[in-house]
Design a protein around this motif. Structure first.
Motif, mmCIF file in Angstrom:
data_model
loop_
_atom_site.group_PDB
_atom_site.id
_atom_site.type_symbol
_atom_site.label_atom_id
_atom_site.label_comp_id
_atom_site.label_asym_id
_atom_site.label_seq_id
_atom_site.Cartn_x
_atom_site.Cartn_y
_atom_site.Cartn_z
ATOM 1 N N VAL A 20 -7.386 -32.838 -22.186
ATOM 2 C CA VAL A 20 -6.402 -34.141 -22.260
ATOM 3 C C VAL A 20 -6.191 -34.740 -23.603
ATOM 4 O O VAL A 20 -5.345 -35.402 -23.790
ATOM 5 C CB VAL A 20 -6.739 -35.170 -21.162
ATOM 6 N N HIS A 21 -7.194 -34.409 -24.400
ATOM 7 C CA HIS A 21 -7.311 -35.106 -25.988
ATOM 8 C C HIS A 21 -6.240 -34.439 -26.605
ATOM 9 O O HIS A 21 -5.958 -34.690 -27.596
ATOM 10 C CB HIS A 21 -8.529 -35.028 -26.559
ATOM 11 N N ILE A 22 -5.625 -33.301 -26.332
ATOM 12 C CA ILE A 22 -4.757 -32.370 -27.257
ATOM 13 C C ILE A 22 -3.462 -32.714 -26.821
ATOM 14 O O ILE A 22 -2.716 -32.650 -25.688
ATOM 15 C CB ILE A 22 -4.793 -30.910 -26.791
ATOM 16 N N THR A 23 -2.825 -33.708 -27.447
ATOM 17 C CA THR A 23 -1.528 -34.415 -27.331
ATOM 18 C C THR A 23 -0.496 -33.843 -28.271
ATOM 19 O O THR A 23 0.577 -34.236 -27.800
ATOM 20 C CB THR A 23 -1.667 -35.812 -27.200
ATOM 21 N N ASN A 24 -0.937 -33.278 -29.051
ATOM 22 C CA ASN A 24 0.044 -32.939 -30.357
ATOM 23 C C ASN A 24 0.635 -31.462 -29.853
ATOM 24 O O ASN A 24 -0.041 -30.504 -29.600
ATOM 25 C CB ASN A 24 -0.609 -32.695 -31.626
ATOM 26 N N ASP A 25 1.881 -31.548 -29.988
ATOM 27 C CA ASP A 25 2.742 -30.358 -29.670
ATOM 28 C C ASP A 25 2.507 -29.037 -30.559
ATOM 29 O O ASP A 25 2.398 -28.005 -30.121
ATOM 30 C CB ASP A 25 4.304 -30.600 -29.855
ATOM 31 N N ASP A 26 1.998 -29.401 -31.730
ATOM 32 C CA ASP A 26 1.636 -28.482 -32.619
ATOM 33 C C ASP A 26 0.458 -27.479 -32.398
ATOM 34 O O ASP A 26 0.173 -26.464 -33.004
ATOM 35 C CB ASP A 26 1.400 -28.837 -34.106
ATOM 36 N N GLU A 27 -0.179 -28.017 -31.580
ATOM 37 C CA GLU A 27 -1.507 -27.487 -31.155
ATOM 38 C C GLU A 27 -1.603 -27.205 -29.538
ATOM 39 O O GLU A 27 -2.540 -26.774 -28.676
ATOM 40 C CB GLU A 27 -2.749 -27.987 -31.323
ATOM 41 N N ARG A 28 -0.163 -26.822 -28.824
ATOM 42 C CA ARG A 28 -0.140 -26.528 -27.618
ATOM 43 C C ARG A 28 -0.891 -25.335 -27.053
ATOM 44 O O ARG A 28 -1.332 -25.378 -25.929
ATOM 45 C CB ARG A 28 1.281 -26.281 -27.411
ATOM 46 N N PHE A 29 -1.226 -24.364 -27.902
ATOM 47 C CA PHE A 29 -2.052 -23.067 -27.771
ATOM 48 C C PHE A 29 -3.304 -23.437 -27.343
ATOM 49 O O PHE A 29 -4.091 -22.799 -26.531
ATOM 50 C CB PHE A 29 -2.012 -22.148 -28.854
ATOM 51 N N LEU A 30 -3.899 -24.554 -27.557
ATOM 52 C CA LEU A 30 -5.302 -25.005 -27.659
ATOM 53 C C LEU A 30 -5.519 -25.282 -25.769
ATOM 54 O O LEU A 30 -6.674 -24.918 -25.367
ATOM 55 C CB LEU A 30 -5.602 -26.271 -28.321
ATOM 56 N N HIS A 31 -4.446 -25.676 -25.145
ATOM 57 C CA HIS A 31 -5.010 -25.738 -23.803
ATOM 58 C C HIS A 31 -5.240 -24.699 -23.122
ATOM 59 O O HIS A 31 -6.110 -24.621 -22.311
ATOM 60 C CB HIS A 31 -3.306 -26.213 -23.147
ATOM 61 N N CYS A 32 -4.596 -23.346 -23.588
ATOM 62 C CA CYS A 32 -4.892 -22.208 -22.998
ATOM 63 C C CYS A 32 -6.201 -21.815 -23.393
ATOM 64 O O CYS A 32 -6.856 -21.245 -22.592
ATOM 65 C CB CYS A 32 -3.857 -21.234 -23.418
ATOM 66 N N LEU A 33 -6.685 -22.018 -24.685
ATOM 67 C CA LEU A 33 -7.836 -21.575 -25.386
ATOM 68 C C LEU A 33 -8.875 -22.252 -24.641
ATOM 69 O O LEU A 33 -10.065 -21.716 -24.352
ATOM 70 C CB LEU A 33 -7.746 -21.774 -26.596
ATOM 71 N N ILE A 34 -8.798 -23.663 -24.469
ATOM 72 C CA ILE A 34 -9.773 -24.455 -23.720
ATOM 73 C C ILE A 34 -10.122 -23.934 -22.487
ATOM 74 O O ILE A 34 -11.050 -24.185 -21.982
ATOM 75 C CB ILE A 34 -9.374 -25.926 -24.045
ATOM 76 N N SER A 35 -8.687 -23.955 -21.621
ATOM 77 C CA SER A 35 -9.067 -23.332 -20.341
ATOM 78 C C SER A 35 -9.774 -22.087 -20.030
ATOM 79 O O SER A 35 -10.398 -21.786 -18.962
ATOM 80 C CB SER A 35 -7.804 -22.960 -19.577
ATOM 81 N N GLU A 36 -10.049 -21.271 -21.189
ATOM 82 C CA GLU A 36 -10.919 -20.083 -21.124
ATOM 83 C C GLU A 36 -12.249 -20.402 -21.363
ATOM 84 O O GLU A 36 -13.050 -19.774 -21.035
ATOM 85 C CB GLU A 36 -10.596 -19.132 -22.085
#
Lengths: 411, 411
Positions: A217-233
């Motif tokens: 939830v702390h990833i709010t910047n669109d530039d780092e959208r890929f992090l949601h996927c990476l963190i879900s792993e």
């Protein structure tokens, strides 16, 4: 109060001597002491990669920076009992954010204290004075293993930061040790340092975020959208460390994209004995997974509208070390004991000049010019040494001159 | 209060959230932020020379470290109107204290603020954001001068510290600008850092001593007795900077003593065009002191019971650059304009193969093996380039690969 400085907003504290001067440069009656602060500039971290990778014999030094991060992962996974998995993921899909390079391993992870220490520039893993708790505290030199494949690398507390800031301008370290329920996350970035300097905040203060696995939830910047996927792993992982580099220097991107085959091949050469075991990639022998070849190093690249490119370094069959091993007519293994408990191991390989040509393999990426008539070759030129070079050598944490000249293993 | 840490001697301050945990590794209900400090370890300074000078093509890198300090002095004396005097003094007389290396120039000196900035690792002379007042604040690129002898070197805010801590373990900086009545003195030492760490004092805090010229009452340690003499010489100087290195690494001492001729010759080569002017040490032409050859670089060595060895680099007649210039049959000067205002200057010299031998000069310290029969020489071998190399090039602040391969001047 300081002599020679204006006193804006300063209050005189107890125990401080106040000097009243008629002019700032008047002759002093007695020597005075002026307190100064000389905190290293944050460029110490941000530009730390500048020197180390500056010169690499005309080759692009980027693979060496990636190797530095792989070294850290080898060290982190050295006590794994099962497969040691190291992934380099290149996120070049602009719909998922700005370009990013992530290095992820299933190693032992770091506590928040160890993560804190990671951020301390020049904290060597041998430094145990004071109140530092290094991520290698109680360091014990590992017992010798064949070809020095002991993953006992990254000595000086500079490699990781240098590599990260050579690749990009921001490093997000995400880590979880097995006995912790939460994940620790630390962001170091040039932008953040600049902001702190501007706001006159403490430069070397920061925050570690302690959060639940998979919580992005702390990833709010669109530039780092890929992090949601990476963190879900993170869900399936008992322990891990992920180094996510953003603000990738623009000159690196075309190189990483267009020379994917070249630099993965180079990494396969560097880590040859780590991925293939002490015998190397001998095509004649059958392969079994053992304690010295349970390391998976997988590189994947994601581009918009393209199928991801994924390669396991073990699949690469044209790295120089594989070519050396399989084109040699004969080889001679040696082992020399030096200075008490030092051991130098190595192999001399025989690549004869056969009929009309050299059997010493050419580097497909840097082919040499062939003299059809054989002129220019001295007597010794037809017997060349195929050295294991940097693969598996402890010298791999040293700057490049050692990388390119190591001729054996020192354990 | 920090999560995950014991609270010894910590008091809860206003505005701080206190978390009560049942165990340190319990599952968190919500993400927390833990404040951390990650001050660079003092090895950042003390071991800064380790990497840079590590590898120098098999040569002892010590002359390059001394060159780094000469670079700083060239920069400091660049606005001198008269003679620019740079002295390197080697104190190896044990009756006068422990071994020491001092580099002294009659340049513009530093204010206490500039001296403070000198101690800040990685503070580039181009950094002017924030409240730094660099010793080059308001930096203006100097106008081009022939062969780039503009002394505009030492860019990155690392060279001086690296050089000092490559040579020894302690640096005493003593400086006086012309418009100051007192001398500023700052001591950085490994010993002092260790003491501060042990006493949990602020690592990057220190004192600048402001004292009268020639006042050496603070030197009470017998190991530094030679300083009384050095400080007494401040009397005749309007402005100066002295870098006094003690705790000289023991391996350097025999090299400095026994290879005095070799390393002074090497420095004469590096600074050839600074000491001889743009034409170099041409034996055919008469010498006049002009704006580009008013630089005296004098090396002196003091040993117990021996006459001091003193050499002015301009007197050296067998440095490689002098040999190149005076053995060439012909030369071709070139100048190329690149990328807008960039200029690359250089000389190609012609050293023919004459009758039975090469006229390209051999390095007397590293003589090559002569093939009497001329075998092994390709067609091009009898025409070699005598490049001005590093002397006078702006590249001289770069790590060694640039030093040894520079083939011209970029201004």
């Amino acid at each position: 109060m300081n002599i020679g400085m204006t006193a804006e907003n300063e209050t005189v504290k107890d125990g401080v001597t106040l000097y009243l001067l008629q002019s700032v440069d008047q002759l002093l009656l007695t020597a005075t002491k002026e307190r100064i602060e000389f905190l290293p500039h944050y460029d110490t971290l941000v530009k730390s990669g500048m020197y180390e990778y500056y010169a690499s014999e005309g080759q692009n030094p980027l693979p060496f920076a990636l190797a530095e991060l792989i070294d850290n992962s080898l060290s982190a996974t050295s006590r794994n009992t099962g497969i040691r998995k190291i992934q380099i993921k290149l996120h070049f899909d602009e719909t998922q954010g700005k370009p990013a390079v992530a290095v992820i391993d299933n190693g032992r992870g770091m506590t928040s204290k160890q993560l804190n220490n990671w951020a301390v520039y020049r904290l060597s893993k041998f430094t145990r004075q004071g109140d530092f708790e290094s991520d290698h505290s109680g360091y014990v030199r590992p017992v010798p293993v064949p070809r020095s494949l002991n993953s006992d690398i990254s000595y000086f507390g500079v490699g990781g930061k240098q590599a990260v800031f050579f690749v990009g301008q921001s490093a997000r370290m995400i880590s979880k040790p097995a006995d912790s329920q939460d994940v620790h996350e630390l962001l170091l970035s040039k932008e953040d340092f600049e902001k702190k300097e501007k706001n006159k905040e403490s430069i070397y203060s920061g925050f570690i975020r302690n959060r639940k696995p998979c919580d992005s939830v702390h990833i709010t910047n669109d530039d780092e959208r890929f992090l949601h996927c990476l963190i879900s792993e993170e869900k399936e992982k008992v322990s891990f460390t992920a180094v996510v580099i953003t603000g990738v220097q623009s000159e690196h991107i075309p190189y990483l994209k267009n020379y994917f085959h070249l630099w993965t091949r180079q990494l396969a050469h560097i880590y040859h004995y780590y991925i293939h075991g002490p015998k190397g990639n001998e095509k004649r022998t059958s392969k079994e997974v053992g304690p010295f070849n349970n390391i998976d190093i997988e590189i994947s690249m994601f581009e918009k509208g393209k199928a991801p490119k994924i390669v396991n370094l073990r699949e690469i069959q044209d790295d120089m070390q594989t070519l050396y091993i399989n084109t040699a007519t004969d080889s001679f293994e040696f082992k020399a004991h030096v200075e008490g408990d030092g051991v130098v191991e190595g192999i001399i390989r025989y690549h004869p000049f056969l009929y009309d040509r050299e059997t010493y393999p050419d580097d497909p990426c840097f082919p040499s010019i062939h003299h059809k008539d054989g002129s220019g070759h001295g007597a010794g030129a037809s017997r060349r040494l195929g050295c294991p070079g940097n693969g598996g050598s402890q010298a791999s944490h040293l700057p490049w001159p050692a990388r390119s000249s190591a001729q054996g293993y020192k354990v």
